[in-house]
Design a protein around this motif. Structure first.
Motif, PDB file in Angstrom:
ATOM      1  N   PRO A   6     -11.482  -1.008 -27.779  1.00 15.73           N
ATOM      2  CA  PRO A   6     -11.741  -2.446 -27.710  1.00 15.73           C
ATOM      3  C   PRO A   6     -11.393  -2.997 -26.325  1.00 15.73           C
ATOM      4  O   PRO A   6     -10.309  -2.744 -25.792  1.00 15.73           O
ATOM      5  N   LEU A   7     -12.309  -3.739 -25.731  1.00 13.80           N
ATOM      6  CA  LEU A   7     -12.125  -4.199 -24.351  1.00 13.80           C
ATOM      7  C   LEU A   7     -10.964  -5.176 -24.223  1.00 13.80           C
ATOM      8  O   LEU A   7     -10.288  -5.205 -23.188  1.00 13.80           O
ATOM      9  N   ARG A  11      -7.939  -4.754 -21.575  1.00  9.07           N
ATOM     10  CA  ARG A  11      -7.559  -5.834 -20.659  1.00  9.07           C
ATOM     11  C   ARG A  11      -6.073  -6.164 -20.810  1.00  9.07           C
ATOM     12  O   ARG A  11      -5.364  -6.397 -19.823  1.00  9.07           O
ATOM     13  N   ALA A  12      -5.601  -6.195 -22.056  1.00 13.43           N
ATOM     14  CA  ALA A  12      -4.190  -6.498 -22.305  1.00 13.43           C
ATOM     15  C   ALA A  12      -3.298  -5.420 -21.691  1.00 13.43           C
ATOM     16  O   ALA A  12      -2.280  -5.728 -21.054  1.00 13.43           O
ATOM     17  N   GLN A  39      -2.180  -6.071 -29.324  1.00 13.34           N
ATOM     18  CA  GLN A  39      -3.316  -5.435 -28.658  1.00 13.34           C
ATOM     19  C   GLN A  39      -2.931  -4.047 -28.127  1.00 13.34           C
ATOM     20  O   GLN A  39      -3.707  -3.084 -28.228  1.00 13.34           O
ATOM     21  N   ILE A  40      -1.727  -3.944 -27.562  1.00 16.72           N
ATOM     22  CA  ILE A  40      -1.276  -2.647 -27.044  1.00 16.72           C
ATOM     23  C   ILE A  40      -1.137  -1.642 -28.185  1.00 16.72           C
ATOM     24  O   ILE A  40      -1.556  -0.480 -28.077  1.00 16.72           O
ATOM     25  N   ARG A  41      -0.548  -2.068 -29.284  1.00 19.19           N
ATOM     26  CA  ARG A  41      -0.403  -1.159 -30.444  1.00 19.19           C
ATOM     27  C   ARG A  41      -1.774  -0.745 -30.972  1.00 19.19           C
ATOM     28  O   ARG A  41      -1.967   0.406 -31.387  1.00 19.19           O
ATOM     29  N   LEU A  72      -7.643   2.192 -14.611  1.00 20.09           N
ATOM     30  CA  LEU A  72      -8.107   0.907 -15.154  1.00 20.09           C
ATOM     31  C   LEU A  72      -8.055  -0.187 -14.089  1.00 20.09           C
ATOM     32  O   LEU A  72      -8.947  -1.029 -14.007  1.00 20.09           O
ATOM     33  N   GLN A  73      -6.997  -0.178 -13.278  1.00 18.56           N
ATOM     34  CA  GLN A  73      -6.872  -1.204 -12.242  1.00 18.56           C
ATOM     35  C   GLN A  73      -8.033  -1.122 -11.250  1.00 18.56           C
ATOM     36  O   GLN A  73      -8.610  -2.145 -10.861  1.00 18.56           O
TER      37      GLN A  73
END
Length: 290
Positions: A6-7, A11-12, A39-41, A72-73
């Motif tokens: 999931p985007l 992003r999170a 979101q991280i979990r 990702l960065q």
């Protein structure tokens, strides 16, 4: 198709890895620290391994998180650069212009096909309003104002000056203004002292017949009445010039009254935009006498 997590979760994680704080990442993304943690979990559950170590007073990236973060960065930086360039290109090729309803309908729009034939890469947005709009707060690039040049209240460049003449449809019976129905409209700014039928009849040395005039609240409605053959319209010569040349309209014999100026006003913040410079120059050329 690419199989991606999931985007929002990606992003999170990128924000958390960069700031090493759920709270700071939440502030950046406009959500709560709890939402960021969820979101991280969610991302970790999707991947099947842990990305963030949750410690009592701080967080840290796991080896997997440390490996994923720079990739990702870089991806987010590339996306940011791509959209920044896109926004810049769009802004440079987009021209937002404001003018009156009648000028847009009778002069500008009929000529836009010529502009697009010459400059098909430039987009134009036309904001029609008989009120004077603030170019800066309205994110408008240029205006075509009508009135005395001194009334523009900005650095104004005269595009074309007009006079007021009576016209009818060419296929209507040839009669003088003294024997015809008359069409008029109310000037939005009465202080301008715009030309009127009363003034025209005075110049002609005739008695003004108030019972034969039909008035409209705006100029565009009066033009529609002219096109329906309802009578003679005392009109800006600029707005009927093409109709006279094409034979659609016929000028009625009689005095011609002084009008005002159509002035070009550029937003100082936009005057150097690629599209604005090209559109302004095209306006100048289009307004030149044939």
């Amino acid at each position: 198709m690419r199989k991606l997590p999931p985007l929002n979760a990606i992003r999170a994680f990128e924000a958390v890895a960069r700031r090493l704080s759920f709270a700071d990442a939440g502030d950046e993304l406009g959500v709560t620290a709890t939402a960021i943690s969820h979101q991280i979990r969610h991302l970790e559950a999707y991947l099947g391994f842990q990305l963030v170590e949750r410690r009592p007073r701080q967080i840290a990236l796991t080896p997997a998180g440390q490996e994923l973060f720079p990739k990702l960065q870089t991806a987010f930086d590339t996306l940011g650069e791509a959209f920044a360039m896109l926004d810049k290109d769009v802004e440079q090729s987009l021209v937002r212009v404001t003018t009156t309803y009648a000028f847009a309908e009778r002069w500008l729009v009929p000529r836009l096909s010529d502009f697009f034939d010459k400059h098909g890469d430039i987009r134009v947005e036309v904001e029609t309003d008989d009120d004077v709009l603030d170019l800066r707060t309205g994110r408008l690039d240029l205006a075509i104002r009508y009135g005395p040049q001194s009334a523009a209240n900005e650095e104004a460049e005269i595009l074309v000056s007009d006079r007021y003449i009576p016209v009818s449809l060419a296929d209507q019976p040839e009669t003088g203004a003294q024997d015809s129905r008359l069409l008029g409209y109310r000037w939005r700014n009465a202080d301008m002292g715009g030309p009127t039928w009363e003034e025209w009849f005075k110049e002609a040395g005739e008695t003004f017949p108030p019972e034969r005039i039909t008035r409209f609240s705006d100029e565009s409605a009066a033009f529609n009445a002219l096109d329906q053959g309802l009578g003679l319209l005392l009109s800006s010569s600029v707005l009927v010039d093409e109709g006279l040349k094409s034979g659609r309209y016929r000028q009625i014999q009689g005095p011609e009254l002084h009008g005002f100026d159509y002035c070009l006003v550029l937003n100082p913040l936009s005057r150097n935009k690629h599209g604005v410079k090209i559109f302004a120059e095209w306006l100048r050329q289009a307004a030149e006498p044939a």
